[in-house]
Design a protein around this motif. Structure first.
Motif, PDB file in Angstrom:
ATOM      1  N   LEU A 182      51.031  58.619  44.952  1.00 46.79           N
ATOM      2  CA  LEU A 182      51.023  59.929  45.590  1.00 46.79           C
ATOM      3  C   LEU A 182      51.480  60.988  44.591  1.00 46.79           C
ATOM      4  N   ASN A 183      52.391  60.595  43.734  1.00 50.92           N
ATOM      5  CA  ASN A 183      52.887  61.501  42.694  1.00 50.92           C
ATOM      6  C   ASN A 183      51.759  62.071  41.848  1.00 50.92           C
ATOM      7  N   SER A 184      50.816  61.215  41.459  1.00 50.21           N
ATOM      8  CA  SER A 184      49.743  61.664  40.572  1.00 50.21           C
ATOM      9  C   SER A 184      48.826  62.674  41.257  1.00 50.21           C
ATOM     10  N   LEU A 185      48.704  62.595  42.584  1.00 53.59           N
ATOM     11  CA  LEU A 185      47.854  63.532  43.298  1.00 53.59           C
ATOM     12  C   LEU A 185      48.594  64.819  43.686  1.00 53.59           C
ATOM     13  N   LEU A 186      49.908  64.721  43.847  1.00 52.03           N
ATOM     14  CA  LEU A 186      50.676  65.910  44.207  1.00 52.03           C
ATOM     15  C   LEU A 186      50.969  66.802  43.011  1.00 52.03           C
ATOM     16  N   PHE A 187      51.238  66.187  41.854  1.00 52.70           N
ATOM     17  CA  PHE A 187      51.761  66.952  40.735  1.00 52.70           C
ATOM     18  C   PHE A 187      50.898  66.955  39.483  1.00 52.70           C
ATOM     19  N   LYS A 188      49.772  66.248  39.471  1.00 52.27           N
ATOM     20  CA  LYS A 188      48.946  66.153  38.263  1.00 52.27           C
ATOM     21  C   LYS A 188      48.371  67.526  37.930  1.00 52.27           C
ATOM     22  N   SER A 189      48.823  68.094  36.829  1.00 52.48           N
ATOM     23  CA  SER A 189      48.463  69.479  36.509  1.00 52.48           C
ATOM     24  C   SER A 189      46.965  69.657  36.297  1.00 52.48           C
ATOM     25  N   ASN A 190      46.285  68.669  35.712  1.00 52.57           N
ATOM     26  CA  ASN A 190      44.855  68.871  35.475  1.00 52.57           C
ATOM     27  C   ASN A 190      44.066  68.838  36.779  1.00 52.57           C
ATOM     28  N   CYS A 191      44.589  68.141  37.811  1.00 52.00           N
ATOM     29  CA  CYS A 191      43.941  68.187  39.130  1.00 52.00           C
ATOM     30  C   CYS A 191      44.077  69.582  39.709  1.00 52.00           C
ATOM     31  N   LYS A 192      45.274  70.161  39.584  1.00 51.77           N
ATOM     32  CA  LYS A 192      45.510  71.487  40.145  1.00 51.77           C
ATOM     33  C   LYS A 192      44.640  72.525  39.448  1.00 51.77           C
ATOM     34  N   SER A 193      44.471  72.363  38.127  1.00 54.39           N
ATOM     35  CA  SER A 193      43.694  73.349  37.390  1.00 54.39           C
ATOM     36  C   SER A 193      42.222  73.313  37.796  1.00 54.39           C
ATOM     37  N   LYS A 194      41.766  72.170  38.301  1.00 51.02           N
ATOM     38  CA  LYS A 194      40.380  72.060  38.768  1.00 51.02           C
ATOM     39  C   LYS A 194      40.263  72.377  40.254  1.00 51.02           C
ATOM     40  N   GLY A 195      41.379  72.757  40.860  1.00 50.78           N
ATOM     41  CA  GLY A 195      41.360  73.074  42.280  1.00 50.78           C
ATOM     42  C   GLY A 195      41.348  71.854  43.179  1.00 50.78           C
ATOM     43  N   GLU A 196      41.649  70.676  42.631  1.00 52.12           N
ATOM     44  CA  GLU A 196      41.642  69.444  43.413  1.00 52.12           C
ATOM     45  C   GLU A 196      43.029  69.226  44.022  1.00 52.12           C
ATOM     46  N   VAL A 197      43.326  69.937  45.086  1.00 52.24           N
ATOM     47  CA  VAL A 197      44.622  69.849  45.733  1.00 52.24           C
ATOM     48  C   VAL A 197      44.513  68.905  46.925  1.00 52.24           C
ATOM     49  N   LEU A 198      45.488  68.032  47.073  1.00 57.65           N
ATOM     50  CA  LEU A 198      45.503  67.089  48.186  1.00 57.65           C
ATOM     51  C   LEU A 198      45.567  67.866  49.500  1.00 57.65           C
ATOM     52  N   ASP A 199      44.608  67.634  50.400  1.00 52.42           N
ATOM     53  CA  ASP A 199      44.528  68.422  51.629  1.00 52.42           C
ATOM     54  C   ASP A 199      45.660  68.072  52.593  1.00 52.42           C
ATOM     55  N   TRP A 200      45.889  68.974  53.559  1.00 48.23           N
ATOM     56  CA  TRP A 200      47.012  68.794  54.489  1.00 48.23           C
ATOM     57  C   TRP A 200      46.870  67.527  55.323  1.00 48.23           C
ATOM     58  N   LYS A 201      45.667  67.246  55.822  1.00 49.18           N
ATOM     59  CA  LYS A 201      45.462  66.064  56.666  1.00 49.18           C
ATOM     60  C   LYS A 201      45.912  64.800  55.944  1.00 49.18           C
ATOM     61  N   THR A 202      45.540  64.665  54.674  1.00 52.93           N
ATOM     62  CA  THR A 202      45.925  63.491  53.896  1.00 52.93           C
ATOM     63  C   THR A 202      47.426  63.475  53.655  1.00 52.93           C
ATOM     64  N   ARG A 203      48.011  64.622  53.366  1.00 56.56           N
ATOM     65  CA  ARG A 203      49.463  64.695  53.159  1.00 56.56           C
ATOM     66  C   ARG A 203      50.208  64.244  54.405  1.00 56.56           C
ATOM     67  N   PHE A 204      49.794  64.778  55.550  1.00 62.90           N
ATOM     68  CA  PHE A 204      50.499  64.451  56.790  1.00 62.90           C
ATOM     69  C   PHE A 204      50.316  62.977  57.135  1.00 62.90           C
ATOM     70  N   GLU A 205      49.111  62.453  56.966  1.00 65.34           N
ATOM     71  CA  GLU A 205      48.873  61.028  57.229  1.00 65.34           C
ATOM     72  C   GLU A 205      49.725  60.157  56.313  1.00 65.34           C
ATOM     73  N   ASN A 206      49.928  60.594  55.065  1.00 66.11           N
ATOM     74  CA  ASN A 206      50.787  59.853  54.144  1.00 66.11           C
ATOM     75  C   ASN A 206      52.245  59.908  54.588  1.00 66.11           C
ATOM     76  N   ALA A 207      52.696  61.060  55.083  1.00 66.09           N
ATOM     77  CA  ALA A 207      54.069  61.173  55.571  1.00 66.09           C
ATOM     78  C   ALA A 207      54.294  60.238  56.756  1.00 66.09           C
ATOM     79  N   VAL A 208      53.360  60.247  57.703  1.00 65.54           N
ATOM     80  CA  VAL A 208      53.482  59.383  58.883  1.00 65.54           C
ATOM     81  C   VAL A 208      53.373  57.914  58.481  1.00 65.54           C
ATOM     82  N   GLY A 209      52.423  57.583  57.621  1.00 64.79           N
ATOM     83  CA  GLY A 209      52.249  56.196  57.183  1.00 64.79           C
ATOM     84  C   GLY A 209      53.460  55.668  56.438  1.00 64.79           C
TER      85      GLY A 209
END
Length: 198
Positions: free
Chosen positions: A6-33
């Motif tokens: 999850l760390n690599s998808l939340l904080f990976k700078s090159n993902c952010k620079s390409k606009g590839e931000v982890l969507d809210w639905k996936t974040r919330f499902e990860n929190a619940v899971g």
């Protein structure tokens, strides 16, 4: 795990620079899971296990982006009555905000340590300010509110105020009424240890 941590998808700078931000639905499902996984370890498996190091680096994602807890190197086997178990009240709002709890490079010094800023935003009715830019627009306001309240409840220093993992799961799923959290005293100062995301 094919999707890494999850760390690599939340904080990976090159993902952010390409606009590839982890969507809210996936974040919330990860929190619940993740909460469900911790509930299993605390209350449902044969031996009660306290992970002691839950952070984005230790949450691995399968091909469906479902979370799996990993790295049990610090885990403790304890009895079922572990209410007095050691607790480092650091908290983890990182999955909501997409930023580290401790960031001394932040331009605004009030954001060096994130939990007190986030708690203040909640008290002022500005909860959506906590959600990462680019995610807030499509986030479910009620899920955000539940996630933020639960995060603040979990970092309370008084053990009788902190919810059990069963209560955490129920609150995240909307099956239990949310309590009104106080700004914990631990949220107004950075943690003493170097690991700020447990």
């Amino acid at each position: 795990m094919p999707k890494g941590s999850l760390n690599s998808l939340l904080f990976k700078s090159n993902c952010k620079s390409k606009g590839e931000v982890l969507d809210w639905k996936t974040r919330f499902e990860n929190a619940v899971g993740t909460a469900r996984g911790l509930l299993y370890l605390h209350e449902e498996c044969r031996d009660c296990i306290i992970h002691c190091d839950v952070k984005p680096e230790n949450i691995l994602l399968d091909s469906n982006l479902s979370p799996k807890l990993a790295d049990f190197g610090l885990a403790k086997l304890v009895g079922r009555d572990f209410s007095h178990f050691w607790h480092d009240a650091v908290g983890n709002l990182e999955i909501i905000s997409g930023r580290r709890n401790l960031d001394l490079t932040a331009q605004d010094s009030s954001l060096y340590y994130f939990p007190p800023w986030a708690a203040t935003q909640m008290q002022q009715g500005k909860t959506m300010n906590i959600v990462e830019e680019g995610v807030a627009e499509e986030a479910d306001m009620e899920e955000v509110r539940r996630a933020c309240v639960v995060a603040l409840l979990c970092i309370q220093e008084e053990e009788e105020v902190r919810p059990s993992m069963g209560q955490v799961v129920q609150m995240l799923e909307g099956k239990m009424e949310l309590q009104t959290p106080q700004i914990p005293s631990s949220a107004v100062r950075p943690p003493h240890r170097s690991d700020t995301s447990s």
